[in-house]
Design a protein around this motif. Sequence first.
Motif, PDB file in Angstrom:
ATOM      1  N   PHE A  11      -3.142  10.911   6.087  1.00  0.00           N
ATOM      2  CA  PHE A  11      -2.236  10.490   6.810  1.00  0.00           C
ATOM      3  C   PHE A  11      -2.230   9.156   7.098  1.00  0.00           C
ATOM      4  O   PHE A  11      -1.279   8.419   7.250  1.00  0.00           O
ATOM      5  N   TRP A  12      -3.638   8.577   7.339  1.00  0.00           N
ATOM      6  CA  TRP A  12      -3.775   7.195   8.016  1.00  0.00           C
ATOM      7  C   TRP A  12      -3.684   6.309   6.719  1.00  0.00           C
ATOM      8  O   TRP A  12      -3.428   4.998   7.032  1.00  0.00           O
ATOM      9  N   THR A  13      -3.767   6.546   5.635  1.00  0.00           N
ATOM     10  CA  THR A  13      -3.754   5.647   4.681  1.00  0.00           C
ATOM     11  C   THR A  13      -2.061   5.340   4.488  1.00  0.00           C
ATOM     12  O   THR A  13      -1.598   4.277   3.943  1.00  0.00           O
ATOM     13  N   ARG A  14      -1.239   6.311   4.751  1.00  0.00           N
ATOM     14  CA  ARG A  14       0.343   6.178   5.073  1.00  0.00           C
ATOM     15  C   ARG A  14       0.690   5.413   6.167  1.00  0.00           C
ATOM     16  O   ARG A  14       1.661   4.898   5.924  1.00  0.00           O
ATOM     17  N   LEU A  45       2.545   0.924  10.472  1.00  0.00           N
ATOM     18  CA  LEU A  45       2.371   0.249  11.540  1.00  0.00           C
ATOM     19  C   LEU A  45       2.232  -1.355  11.469  1.00  0.00           C
ATOM     20  O   LEU A  45       2.688  -2.131  11.997  1.00  0.00           O
ATOM     21  N   TRP A  46       1.371  -1.563  10.191  1.00  0.00           N
ATOM     22  CA  TRP A  46       1.309  -3.054  10.107  1.00  0.00           C
ATOM     23  C   TRP A  46       2.628  -3.818   9.743  1.00  0.00           C
ATOM     24  O   TRP A  46       2.631  -4.918  10.423  1.00  0.00           O
ATOM     25  N   ASN A  47       3.510  -3.059   9.048  1.00  0.00           N
ATOM     26  CA  ASN A  47       4.725  -3.864   8.877  1.00  0.00           C
ATOM     27  C   ASN A  47       5.578  -4.039  10.068  1.00  0.00           C
ATOM     28  O   ASN A  47       6.087  -5.023  10.174  1.00  0.00           O
ATOM     29  N   GLU A  82      13.091  -1.902   8.269  1.00  0.00           N
ATOM     30  CA  GLU A  82      11.682  -1.207   8.567  1.00  0.00           C
ATOM     31  C   GLU A  82      11.961   0.038   8.860  1.00  0.00           C
ATOM     32  O   GLU A  82      11.019   0.949   8.411  1.00  0.00           O
ATOM     33  N   HIS A  83      12.948   0.526   9.523  1.00  0.00           N
ATOM     34  CA  HIS A  83      13.043   1.851  10.050  1.00  0.00           C
ATOM     35  C   HIS A  83      13.190   2.708   8.995  1.00  0.00           C
ATOM     36  O   HIS A  83      12.783   4.050   8.882  1.00  0.00           O
ATOM     37  N   ARG A  84      14.253   2.130   7.871  1.00  0.00           N
ATOM     38  CA  ARG A  84      14.652   3.090   6.768  1.00  0.00           C
ATOM     39  C   ARG A  84      13.259   3.280   5.922  1.00  0.00           C
ATOM     40  O   ARG A  84      12.899   4.365   5.590  1.00  0.00           O
ATOM     41  N   ARG A  85      12.434   2.103   5.797  1.00  0.00           N
ATOM     42  CA  ARG A  85      11.203   2.273   5.061  1.00  0.00           C
ATOM     43  C   ARG A  85      10.156   2.904   5.774  1.00  0.00           C
ATOM     44  O   ARG A  85       9.456   3.980   5.066  1.00  0.00           O
ATOM     45  N   GLY A  86       9.949   2.998   7.061  1.00  0.00           N
ATOM     46  CA  GLY A  86       9.101   3.712   7.801  1.00  0.00           C
ATOM     47  C   GLY A  86       9.403   5.163   7.623  1.00  0.00           C
ATOM     48  O   GLY A  86       8.600   6.179   7.493  1.00  0.00           O
ATOM     49  N   ALA A  87      10.715   5.493   7.786  1.00  0.00           N
ATOM     50  CA  ALA A  87      11.120   6.902   8.071  1.00  0.00           C
ATOM     51  C   ALA A  87      10.856   7.588   6.724  1.00  0.00           C
ATOM     52  O   ALA A  87      10.494   8.926   6.531  1.00  0.00           O
ATOM     53  N   ARG A  88      11.036   7.018   5.603  1.00  0.00           N
ATOM     54  CA  ARG A  88      10.793   7.428   4.184  1.00  0.00           C
ATOM     55  C   ARG A  88       9.431   7.856   3.996  1.00  0.00           C
ATOM     56  O   ARG A  88       9.212   9.126   3.521  1.00  0.00           O
ATOM     57  N   ILE A  89       8.578   6.670   4.396  1.00  0.00           N
ATOM     58  CA  ILE A  89       7.329   7.192   3.928  1.00  0.00           C
ATOM     59  C   ILE A  89       6.838   8.400   4.958  1.00  0.00           C
ATOM     60  O   ILE A  89       5.963   9.231   4.704  1.00  0.00           O
ATOM     61  N   PHE A  90       7.440   8.417   6.104  1.00  0.00           N
ATOM     62  CA  PHE A  90       6.749   9.356   7.120  1.00  0.00           C
ATOM     63  C   PHE A  90       7.293  10.620   6.667  1.00  0.00           C
ATOM     64  O   PHE A  90       6.543  11.673   7.020  1.00  0.00           O
ATOM     65  N   THR A 139       4.827  11.780   3.693  1.00  0.00           N
ATOM     66  CA  THR A 139       3.684  12.348   4.235  1.00  0.00           C
ATOM     67  C   THR A 139       3.945  13.805   4.825  1.00  0.00           C
ATOM     68  O   THR A 139       2.832  14.476   4.481  1.00  0.00           O
ATOM     69  N   ILE A 140       4.528  13.814   5.847  1.00  0.00           N
ATOM     70  CA  ILE A 140       4.866  15.229   6.348  1.00  0.00           C
ATOM     71  C   ILE A 140       5.119  16.186   5.422  1.00  0.00           C
ATOM     72  O   ILE A 140       4.388  17.415   5.157  1.00  0.00           O
TER      73      ILE A 140
END
Length: 545
Positions: A102-105, A110-112, A143-151, A154-155
């Motif tokens: 989870f944290w590696t994702r 968060l950094w971005n 950033e929202h699109r990229r973060g949502a995809r990774i999120f 991960t889930i």
Amino acid sequence: MGVRRVALLFAALGGVLAPRTAALTASRAPVLRLFGTRSAIPSPLMATQEPLPMEGGFVGSLATSKVPGKAEDLGDGRGEDVVVDFPEPLTMSERLVRTGTFWTRAVPVLWNYFRLYTSFNVRENVLGQQLSQEEVEEKWEFEHRRGARIFKETINELKGFYTKCGQIIASRQDLFPKQYTDALAGLTDFLDPMPASLSKAVIEQELLQPMGLKFEEVFAEFDDYPLGAASVAQVHRATLTEKFGSKEVAVKIQRPAIEPKLMSDVANLKALSKQLRNFDEIPVDYYVVFSELEQQLQEEFDFVAEAEAMRRIGKTLVTTPSGKPRKAPLVTPQPIEPLISQRVLVMDLLKGVPLSRAHEEMVRRKIDPDGPEAKVFARRLLRSLTDAFGFCILETGFFHADPHPGNVFVMENGDIGLIDFGQVKQISVERRETLAKVMIALAEAEGEGDSLHPDDMDRIGKLALELGVGLKADAKKEGPAAVAVWLFDGERETLPGGYDVGELSPNSPVKELESFPQELVLVGRATVLIKGIASRLGVRWSLAK
């Protein structure tokens, strides 16, 4: 949309393994013993299989019946000696791997966000460059699109309790970026289904063998493709044999190995939230929230208890406190005796579409989701939910605690259905009586926000404190009333004391909370989920009227 809100999103879902956590001990990894051999949990459905709604609903032609032996199996074939082993908790190394994954994702996302936020500040405050609104929105959108995809990825990989948290985020379009709520919307419908061979093996071992029955004695038909799959269980449509009434039913089957995984996840989240209790930037005491959810989650694995909950809530909806019959505000399934065990539950089948897919269904039927017809329906749906939860919480204190959009159904005849009674809660008579007084006070209150009549504000505030809500010493005098209005009356656009309606705002009344009674955590969760549904439907709604 600042870094803080996204950071809160990850803080609410992330887990760290604290050394002093009351961790579940483990002796081996989760396995399934099939045909006398040890193997990993079978792979999920192919990605091309279209998702279906959860627990007892149909969407168009996807609801076709399949006769045993004729339908395509979702896994390998099954033999007569299949034994399903419900394993012990995850090992320490497996828990560490899940937490590390989870944290590696999460950290790069968060950094971005932090890097983007910092670059805006530097360009505007140091270099004196004025950014256009379009440029800012475009960068946040990326950033929202990229973060949502990774999120979402991960889930989908970790599943477990993270899925339940994702379901809550998906229902709160008023709080989180649309890219996240859209990406996570599917979590309320369909999640990584088990193969039919495993589903049938669980049914035989957990339900039929103790009763001395064979599969074909009970089920005339059994669809190999599930109607839906959630974090704890999945559901198949079936038809019972004449011996058991020949009716169409939904069969809920608990996932092997899921209990230790979910309990491990919530233990991680409790450990993290305990460390965050003293951070002012976190507006909610998540330790109390996760402690209550941990207790409720343990009960969600007992389908015998769920069957009893279905009966109790069903009776409450059709019977007044004086014992007279009344029309139920919504439809609930009932268990089918004697086909009930701890890990398998046979119940009435509700035919309909989950609310999480209602928008697509409206488009398919050429109904404008923003038109007057849709708005009328939205208010009728919210009235059904409000009445049903009002009856349960205020009359008996026993209520459904998980009304997310995947558990609310729009029936084929237009009625509203409610499914999945794994998470329920009983509150005391004293809490019920005080809640009833709060609702009456809110319904009778005059004015809006700071213009709320002083007598009404005082009355509502005193009742909020009587509920057990504790505020910080330096909170505004309007704080208790603002918390009550925020929690139960979404129809008001402003709050007493000038507080903001958004709970993640730095000026939210939620930030003034010092403590919240654990007994009412799931009442709050239910109201927040219904508020999320109202927001999703574009309707301002009060639970007090």
